[in-house]
Design a protein around this motif. Structure first.
Motif, mmCIF file in Angstrom:
data_model
loop_
_atom_site.group_PDB
_atom_site.id
_atom_site.type_symbol
_atom_site.label_atom_id
_atom_site.label_comp_id
_atom_site.label_asym_id
_atom_site.label_seq_id
_atom_site.Cartn_x
_atom_site.Cartn_y
_atom_site.Cartn_z
ATOM 1 N N PHE A 89 3.578 43.945 8.174
ATOM 2 C CA PHE A 89 3.950 42.957 7.166
ATOM 3 C C PHE A 89 4.009 41.578 7.800
ATOM 4 N N GLY A 90 3.958 40.559 6.959
ATOM 5 C CA GLY A 90 3.927 39.188 7.435
ATOM 6 C C GLY A 90 5.290 38.528 7.463
ATOM 7 N N PRO A 91 5.351 37.272 7.923
ATOM 8 C CA PRO A 91 6.618 36.547 8.012
ATOM 9 C C PRO A 91 7.330 36.401 6.677
ATOM 10 N N HIS A 92 6.573 36.278 5.574
ATOM 11 C CA HIS A 92 7.232 36.121 4.273
ATOM 12 C C HIS A 92 8.010 37.384 3.910
ATOM 13 N N ALA A 93 7.454 38.547 4.236
ATOM 14 C CA ALA A 93 8.166 39.796 3.975
ATOM 15 C C ALA A 93 9.422 39.897 4.837
ATOM 16 N N MET A 94 9.398 39.294 6.027
ATOM 17 C CA MET A 94 10.592 39.279 6.870
ATOM 18 C C MET A 94 11.722 38.514 6.176
ATOM 19 N N ARG A 95 11.375 37.417 5.505
ATOM 20 C CA ARG A 95 12.380 36.672 4.739
ATOM 21 C C ARG A 95 12.999 37.575 3.678
ATOM 22 N N HIS A 96 12.158 38.320 2.998
ATOM 23 C CA HIS A 96 12.630 39.222 1.947
ATOM 24 C C HIS A 96 13.509 40.324 2.539
ATOM 25 N N LEU A 97 13.124 40.836 3.697
ATOM 26 C CA LEU A 97 13.878 41.908 4.349
ATOM 27 C C LEU A 97 15.274 41.432 4.743
ATOM 28 N N VAL A 98 15.336 40.263 5.357
ATOM 29 C CA VAL A 98 16.622 39.723 5.810
ATOM 30 C C VAL A 98 17.542 39.455 4.626
ATOM 31 N N ALA A 99 17.014 38.798 3.590
ATOM 32 C CA ALA A 99 17.841 38.459 2.431
ATOM 33 C C ALA A 99 18.335 39.713 1.716
ATOM 34 N N THR A 100 17.465 40.699 1.556
ATOM 35 C CA THR A 100 17.860 41.929 0.871
ATOM 36 C C THR A 100 18.925 42.680 1.663
ATOM 37 N N ASP A 101 18.744 42.764 2.964
ATOM 38 C CA ASP A 101 19.720 43.453 3.808
ATOM 39 C C ASP A 101 21.091 42.789 3.704
ATOM 40 N N TRP A 102 21.087 41.463 3.746
ATOM 41 C CA TRP A 102 22.353 40.739 3.670
ATOM 42 C C TRP A 102 23.037 40.963 2.322
ATOM 43 N N LEU A 103 22.282 40.840 1.242
ATOM 44 C CA LEU A 103 22.886 40.923 -0.091
ATOM 45 C C LEU A 103 23.347 42.338 -0.421
ATOM 46 N N ARG A 104 22.695 43.341 0.144
ATOM 47 C CA ARG A 104 23.162 44.708 -0.081
ATOM 48 C C ARG A 104 24.500 44.951 0.595
ATOM 49 N N LYS A 105 24.682 44.363 1.752
ATOM 50 C CA LYS A 105 25.929 44.566 2.493
ATOM 51 C C LYS A 105 27.004 43.569 2.086
ATOM 52 N N HIS A 106 26.587 42.488 1.432
ATOM 53 C CA HIS A 106 27.538 41.467 0.972
ATOM 54 C C HIS A 106 27.177 41.101 -0.462
ATOM 55 N N PRO A 107 27.459 42.003 -1.401
ATOM 56 C CA PRO A 107 27.059 41.788 -2.792
ATOM 57 C C PRO A 107 27.514 40.427 -3.330
ATOM 58 N N ASN A 108 26.586 39.776 -4.008
ATOM 59 C CA ASN A 108 26.832 38.496 -4.685
ATOM 60 C C ASN A 108 27.011 37.311 -3.744
ATOM 61 N N ASP A 109 26.808 37.516 -2.445
ATOM 62 C CA ASP A 109 26.894 36.361 -1.535
ATOM 63 C C ASP A 109 25.528 35.672 -1.476
ATOM 64 N N PHE A 110 25.107 35.162 -2.616
ATOM 65 C CA PHE A 110 23.790 34.537 -2.714
ATOM 66 C C PHE A 110 23.741 33.192 -1.998
ATOM 67 N N LEU A 111 24.886 32.559 -1.839
ATOM 68 C CA LEU A 111 24.910 31.259 -1.168
ATOM 69 C C LEU A 111 24.477 31.401 0.288
ATOM 70 N N THR A 112 25.003 32.425 0.973
ATOM 71 C CA THR A 112 24.599 32.648 2.365
ATOM 72 C C THR A 112 23.117 32.991 2.448
ATOM 73 N N ALA A 113 22.647 33.821 1.524
ATOM 74 C CA ALA A 113 21.221 34.173 1.514
ATOM 75 C C ALA A 113 20.363 32.930 1.324
ATOM 76 N N ALA A 114 20.805 32.033 0.438
ATOM 77 C CA ALA A 114 20.049 30.795 0.209
ATOM 78 C C ALA A 114 20.025 29.933 1.466
ATOM 79 N N MET A 115 21.139 29.900 2.206
ATOM 80 C CA MET A 115 21.177 29.132 3.446
ATOM 81 C C MET A 115 20.276 29.755 4.505
ATOM 82 N N LEU A 116 20.287 31.087 4.585
ATOM 83 C CA LEU A 116 19.421 31.767 5.554
ATOM 84 C C LEU A 116 17.956 31.439 5.303
ATOM 85 N N LEU A 117 17.565 31.427 4.038
ATOM 86 C CA LEU A 117 16.170 31.187 3.671
ATOM 87 C C LEU A 117 15.854 29.710 3.523
ATOM 88 N N HIS A 118 16.885 28.862 3.578
ATOM 89 C CA HIS A 118 16.736 27.430 3.314
ATOM 90 C C HIS A 118 16.017 27.240 1.978
#
Length: 662
Positions: A598-627
């Motif tokens: 997979f490519g770098p864009h899928a890595m962004r998706h992987l990181v954000a999904t992993d974070w949000l599954r373990k921290h439900p509704n913490d979309f602000l942190t996910a947005a910061m991670l992805l800028h």
């Protein structure tokens, strides 16, 4: 057995993020700090220098003189074994400003008499003074490094300490156990023995005074590594079929008349004062070529500047005009090549409709972003007021007679409505980011295989010839995967990431030793939110030494013939690495067996999904991670909110059930 990458805690790896803007008051570039000279020599060079200091300056050598040198050399070999290096390794921070810390750890690990420990301390300080003397003659002062070795687990820790305590040089030790000196050196550097080397490891354990299987019990268990799963990716399957039927107009086949039309259009889109009307958002931005990560064709360049949007637009136009001259028997429009090469065809509704349906058929019935991009280009061309073609009815004369059944203005208006309707309907996703990584998303720790991939690449580096370009390339790849996992920015940012560019690179180190990444808002492609805010975020402390060692010990091998190279991740010849994204997919295909790559864009998706599954509704942190904009993250990861809702509803049902039973 511990995870071979236990230097990274999966739960604490990266995800607490603090973003801030440039802090000029308390930040300093590595080039401005008190760093050591760049180490572009090995311990063999240091040994030769030390030998000259002790022996070559004397007219007559005594047995005592020779014994002193041998004792000094024995202490050095013991120390190098402890830090995981050999005498053909490059000199790093273990002999520079990290020397005192490493020396203390080494002496604490020794099980020798106080006198021997004192002698070794004295010998090693003498070696360190020799290194300092050599560094003063170095001309390129950069810094000193070592690396956090993901493979420095129990096996390597015990082996290095045992060799260090033995006081026997690795090459001598190899002879004693009838093993290959190169194998012993690879193990000390971080490689694992293969099954054929088990007898050698047993002899090594006996020679070092270790209990049988002390080392073998600590080898990683590879019995659980099954075959790579067969995963079908819809987009890739379609691409594999579609590439057999090429229809796009080739650059070499562009006619002089079409080239002239394009140049005039390019001037209109980039000029500060165009003659024709132009919308306020219809300006193409030109950038210096060093700020562009994509390969830009000549038609989208002017001097040392290029335009990414122009490159995309011309690619879509070439696809459309190529379709027009593609044989009808193969799904094309069947026009003669000389008839098809004019921008005027962007006004012909019948041709537009046929092309968009052609793309739909090649996409398995999907109407996706590719349709939307082409329609955006076409709609801007035929806009009722600011359309480039709308304002030039003379273009009608370039079409074959009878092509239009109405006047130019009406044709432009009808084409505009058609473009807008197709763009509105383009809601399908052709390349789904979750498909290649679905097997990872099914795991409780989706990032675990990525960390193991970094370890595998480090092992390849350990097995490479010391000082080789191959070793440097593996270290570059290991850092790339680690940094993309920690700071999942877009591939453009990693391609153009700089270091020490006039003391102000994208990758920099603060005075407190924290490594950070920073980009100006304009460095973020065409993202509306990202273009409005700068990015300045920390990298994990666990990567500090890895970054330092790469920059000082390995990257210089890649930039040897390109001393002016500024990018952090260059090609092996020191050029801007415009194939970084494709290489990343190859790396994951090779080292992450759970996926087909997979490519770098899928890595962004992987990181954000992993974070949000373990921290439900913490979309602000996910947005910061992805800028990225919070609203964008909420929209793209809404399905995880649904998961959370059903989880909470399940708890509600259980509560109702308990209440009913009672």
């Amino acid at each position: 057995m511990k995870n071979i990458c236990d230097f990274i805690d999966l739960q604490k790896f990266r995800y607490h993020v603090r973003l801030c803007h440039n802090e000029s008051g308390d930040s300093r570039q590595l080039g401005e700090s008190n760093t050591e000279p760049e180490m572009q020599f090995t311990y063999q060079d240091i040994i030769a220098r030390r030998k000259g200091e002790l022996l070559d300056t004397k007219e007559a050598l005594s047995a005592a003189d020779t014994r002193v040198f041998r004792n000094n050399l024995s202490s050095l070999h013991s120390y190098l074994a402890f830090v995981g290096k050999t005498d053909d390794s490059s000199v790093g921070r273990e002999m520079l400003h990290g020397f005192n810390e490493k020396l203390a750890s080494y002496l604490d690990a020794l099980n020798v008499t106080p006198r021997t420990k004192s002698d070794r301390r004295s010998h090693l300080r003498a070696w360190q003074r020799t290194v300092e003397a050599v560094t003063q003659s170095a001309t390129d002062k950069v810094g000193e490094v070592t690396v956090v070795r993901p493979l420095a687990g129990t096996f390597h820790q015990i082996l290095r300490e045992a060799v260090a305590n033995s006081g026997v040089a690795p090459k001598t030790l190899a002879k004693l156990v009838h093993s290959s000196p190169a194998a012993i050196q690879r193990w000390l550097k971080g490689a694992y023995p293969n099954p054929q080397a088990i007898p050698s490891v047993h002899r090594l354990e006996a020679e070092l005074g270790l209990e049988r299987d002390t080392l073998l019990r600590r080898l990683p268990d590879t019995s659980q590594e099954g075959a790579r799963p067969s995963i079908s990716i819809g987009f890739r399957e379609r691409q594999r079929v579609n590439t057999r039927s090429f229809y796009r107009l080739k650059e070499a086949d562009i006619s002089a008349s079409l080239n002239a039309e394009w140049n005039a259009y390019f001037e209109y889109k980039t000029s500060r004062g165009p003659v024709l009307e132009r919308s306020t958002k219809g300006v193409w931005q030109m950038l210096p070529m060093e700020k562009i990560s994509a390969t830009i064709p000549a038609c989208a360049r002017r001097g040392n500047q290029g335009c990414v949007t122009a490159s995309i637009a011309m690619g879509k136009v070439r696809g459309y005009l190529g379709f027009l001259s593609h044989p009808e028997t193969k799904g094309g429009f069947g026009k003669l090549p000389e008839e098809a090469q004019t921008l005027a065809w962007l006004v012909v509704p019948s041709a537009i409709e046929a092309f968009l349906n052609f793309l739909k058929d090649r996409s398995g019935g999907l109407v996706h972003s590719g349709h939307a991009t082409f329609c955006s280009i076409g709609a801007s061309m035929v806009h009722p007021v600011t359309g480039y073609l709308t304002q030039q009815p003379e273009f009608a004369n370039k079409l074959p007679e009878g092509t239009l059944q109405e006047n130019w203005t009406k044709a432009c208006s009808r084409a505009h409505r058609l473009y807008r309707q197709w763009k509105q309907d383009a809601n399908d996703i052709s390349r789904k980011p979750n498909e290649p990584i679905q097997q990872l998303l099914n795991l409780s720790e989706p990032l675990g295989p990525i960390i193991r991939a970094v370890a595998r690449i480090d092992q390849l580096a350990a097995e490479s010839a010391p000082g080789s370009v191959e070793e440097a390339l593996h270290k570059r790849d290991a850092l790339l995967l680690s940094m993309l996992m920690a700071n999942p920015l877009r591939v453009r940012n990693f391609t153009l990431m700089t270091w020490r560019e006039h003391g102000n690179g994208s990758l920099y180190c603060r005075e407190d030793g924290q490594w950070r990444l920073r980009f100006e808002a304009k460095d973020f492609k065409n993202m509306k939110y990202a273009k409005q805010s700068d990015y300045d975020a920390p990298l994990p402390a666990a990567l500090n030494e890895r970054i330092e060692e790469y920059l000082v010990e390995y990257r210089p091998r890649l930039t040897k013939d390109a001393p002016d190279c500024k990018v952090v991740f260059p090609t092996q010849h020191g050029n801007i690495w415009k194939g970084l994204g494709a290489h990343f997919q190859k790396l994951t295909s090779r080292h992450v067996p759970e996926t087909p790559g997979f490519g770098p864009h899928a890595m962004r998706h992987l990181v954000a999904t992993d974070w949000l599954r373990k921290h439900p509704n913490d979309f602000l942190t996910a947005a910061m991670l992805l800028h990225d904009k919070l609203e964008t993250v909420l929209r793209n990861y809404a399905h995880l909110r649904q998961d959370d809702a059903f989880t909470r509803f399940e708890a509600h049902l259980e509560a109702v059930s308990r209440a009913t039973k009672s």
